[in-house]
Design an enzyme around this catalytic site. Structure first.
Site, PDB file in Angstrom:
ATOM      1  NE  ARG A  47      -3.055   0.286   3.264  1.00  0.00           N
ATOM      2  CZ  ARG A  47      -2.448   0.641   4.402  1.00  0.00           C
ATOM      3  NH1 ARG A  47      -1.850   1.814   4.486  1.00  0.00           N
ATOM      4  NH2 ARG A  47      -2.433  -0.159   5.436  1.00  0.00           N
ATOM      5  CE1 TYR A  99     -16.448  12.104 -15.660  1.00  0.00           C
ATOM      6  CE2 TYR A  99     -15.551  12.131 -13.440  1.00  0.00           C
ATOM      7  CZ  TYR A  99     -16.166  11.466 -14.475  1.00  0.00           C
ATOM      8  OH  TYR A  99     -16.506  10.144 -14.318  1.00  0.00           O
ATOM      9  CG  ASP A 171      -9.382  16.315 -15.179  1.00  0.00           C
ATOM     10  OD1 ASP A 171      -8.710  15.675 -16.009  1.00  0.00           O
ATOM     11  OD2 ASP A 171     -10.427  15.863 -14.668  1.00  0.00           O
ATOM     12  CE  LYS A 196     -12.481   8.055 -18.215  1.00  0.00           C
ATOM     13  NZ  LYS A 196     -12.833   9.345 -17.637  1.00  0.00           N
TER      14      LYS A 196
HETATM   15  C1  LIG Z   1     -13.276   9.870 -16.429  1.00  0.00           C
HETATM   16  C2  LIG Z   1     -12.831  11.204 -15.948  1.00  0.00           C
HETATM   17  C3  LIG Z   1     -12.514  11.416 -14.599  1.00  0.00           C
HETATM   18  C4  LIG Z   1     -12.710  10.345 -13.529  1.00  0.00           C
HETATM   19  O1  LIG Z   1     -11.864   9.269 -13.722  1.00  0.00           O
HETATM   20  P1  LIG Z   1     -12.202   7.741 -13.276  1.00  0.00           P
HETATM   21  O2  LIG Z   1     -10.970   7.018 -13.696  1.00  0.00           O
HETATM   22  O3  LIG Z   1     -13.451   7.349 -14.022  1.00  0.00           O
HETATM   23  O4  LIG Z   1     -12.420   7.752 -11.810  1.00  0.00           O
HETATM   24  C5  LIG Z   1     -12.042  12.661 -14.225  1.00  0.00           C
HETATM   25  N1  LIG Z   1     -11.908  13.657 -15.128  1.00  0.00           N
HETATM   26  C6  LIG Z   1     -12.223  13.497 -16.432  1.00  0.00           C
HETATM   27  C7  LIG Z   1     -12.055  14.639 -17.371  1.00  0.00           C
HETATM   28  C8  LIG Z   1     -12.704  12.271 -16.888  1.00  0.00           C
HETATM   29  O5  LIG Z   1     -13.031  12.117 -18.176  1.00  0.00           O
END
Ligand SMILES: *Cc1c(COP(=O)(O)O)cnc(C)c1O
Length: 374
Positions: A47, A99, A171, A196
């Site tokens: 962890r 988001y 982000d 992503k």
């Molecule tokens: C999908 C997404 C998130 C969240 O990510 P997860 O891996 O689904 O928890 C945050 N910001 C953006 C822009 C996203 O597309």
């Protein structure tokens, strides 16, 4: 070193013991102490740290131009770790179009926990300056934003934040470090949903925080990583590291495809508008040209003149696009975004979001053409 070279080599070394060229997956949760009580392998308990996570974190820090990174089990866990590093009573300003999962933690668990938050249009710098309070500690930028691809000027936002004693976190999930480097533009932290583009194959969930400085704030993020416990598995880290060498090539091809699809949709008589920063008509196009380089990303959305029914009908008729949420994978996805965001969504009901994959753009355009004309 150029980005493509770093993407292949960062975090990857031939393993001294076995001479394995590709890293092994270390599943052990615990690591042996030496006779003197030290940990010569550099790890204590999985962890806290693990060889696969370490390698991934080194690679991600290097690709974003940061000095430290912390990997998490999802993008939302990464976002929560940044918010957890604040104190109750602190104030956060986030993009009006943030988001919806980030918005959900800000207005749900963290509001109950005493974190204040406001959502402002970050393309309006005067509105941002007016929203700053003495207790504003963080400005949360998402550019291009989800799902309408709105842009914010990272450098300008970071300057206002710094003058007000706040940090800027960006982000960077949509743009990826291939197209946009928020830390170089003045942001203090970058977060990703590595689920992503960084994973890129729709087969691993993950997130990360990358910091410009390994300061007290980042140490709080790391402490939350270790004690909050939302750690990614060694296999997840291995998959993500494996995806990095192709990241620049995937993202550039996806951006080129998205630009062609956007141009096709913009000229279609049934389409009311297309949200894609690569189109000269997009309100953020000039900023995107300055702030991003090498493309505008693989995400776009568009609205149908005939409204929600027409949008759902187009989504029902596509054959090559898959009707699914998420983004950044090799396969193209189509989504009626308002449906997944639920009753409180601010997304127009006539909007469809596209994640452009690695198919040939001509085939994607032909698919959308038959779906729109059907
Ligand atoms: C999908 C997404 C998130 C969240 O990510 P997860 O891996 O689904 O928890 C945050 N910001 C953006 C822009 C996203 O597309």
């Amino acid at each position: 070193m150029r980005f493509e070279t770093l993407a292949v080599h960062a975090g990857r070394e031939v393993e001294p013991a076995t001479r394995a060229v590709t890293p092994s997956i270390t599943l052990s949760t615990t690591f042996e102490r030496a006779e003197d009580g030290s940990f010569p392998g550099g790890h204590i308990y999985a962890r806290n740290s693990n060889p696969n996570r370490d390698a991934l974190e080194r690679a991600l820090a290097s690709l974003e131009g940061g000095v430290a990174a912390a990997a998490f089990a999802s993008g939302n866990a990464a976002a929560s770790a940044v918010l957890q590093a604040l104190d109750p009573g602190d104030h956060v300003i986030a993009s009006r179009e943030t988001y919806y999962g980030t918005r959900a933690v800000l207005t749900g668990a963290f509001r109950r926990w005493g974190l204040q938050s406001d959502f402002v249009d970050l393309s309006d710098l005067e509105a941002l300056a007016a929203a700053l309070r003495p207790n504003t500690r963080l400005i949360w930028v998402e550019t291009p934003s989800n799902p309408r691809l709105r842009l914010a000027d990272i450098a300008a936002v970071a300057q206002i934040a710094r003058a007000g004693g706040a940090r800027t976190v960006c982000d960077n999930t949509f743009a990826t470090p291939v197209l946009q480097r928020p830390l170089a533009l003045g942001a203090d932290l970058v977060v990703h949903s590595t689920t992503k583009y960084i994973g890129g194959h729709s087969d691993v969930l993950g997130g990360c925080v990358v910091a410009r400085a390994d300061d007290e704030f980042m140490q709080r993020v790391r402490a939350y990583q270790v004690f909050g416990g939302a750690a990614p598995s060694p296999f997840d880290c291995w998959l993500l590291l494996r995806s990095l060498p192709t990241l620049p090539h995937r993202v550039r091809a996806q951006s080129e495809g998205a630009l062609q699809v956007a141009a096709f949709l913009a000229a279609h008589p049934q389409v009311a508008c297309v949200h894609y920063p690569g189109l000269p008509a997009h309100p953020g196009h000039e900023l995107a040209r300055r702030q991003m380089r090498g493309g505008y990303g693989g995400m776009l959305s568009f609205e149908l003149k005939a409204g929600e029914r027409a949008a759902l009908a187009v989504a029902a008729r596509v054959r090559l696009f898959t009707r699914a949420t998420s983004l950044g994978g090799v396969e193209s996805l189509i989504e009626h975004r308002a449906s997944v965001e639920g009753p409180h969504t601010t997304t127009p009901r006539s909007l469809l979001r596209l994640s452009i994959g690695l198919e040939h753009p001509d085939d994607l355009i032909a698919d959308l053409a038959q779906a729109l004309d059907g």
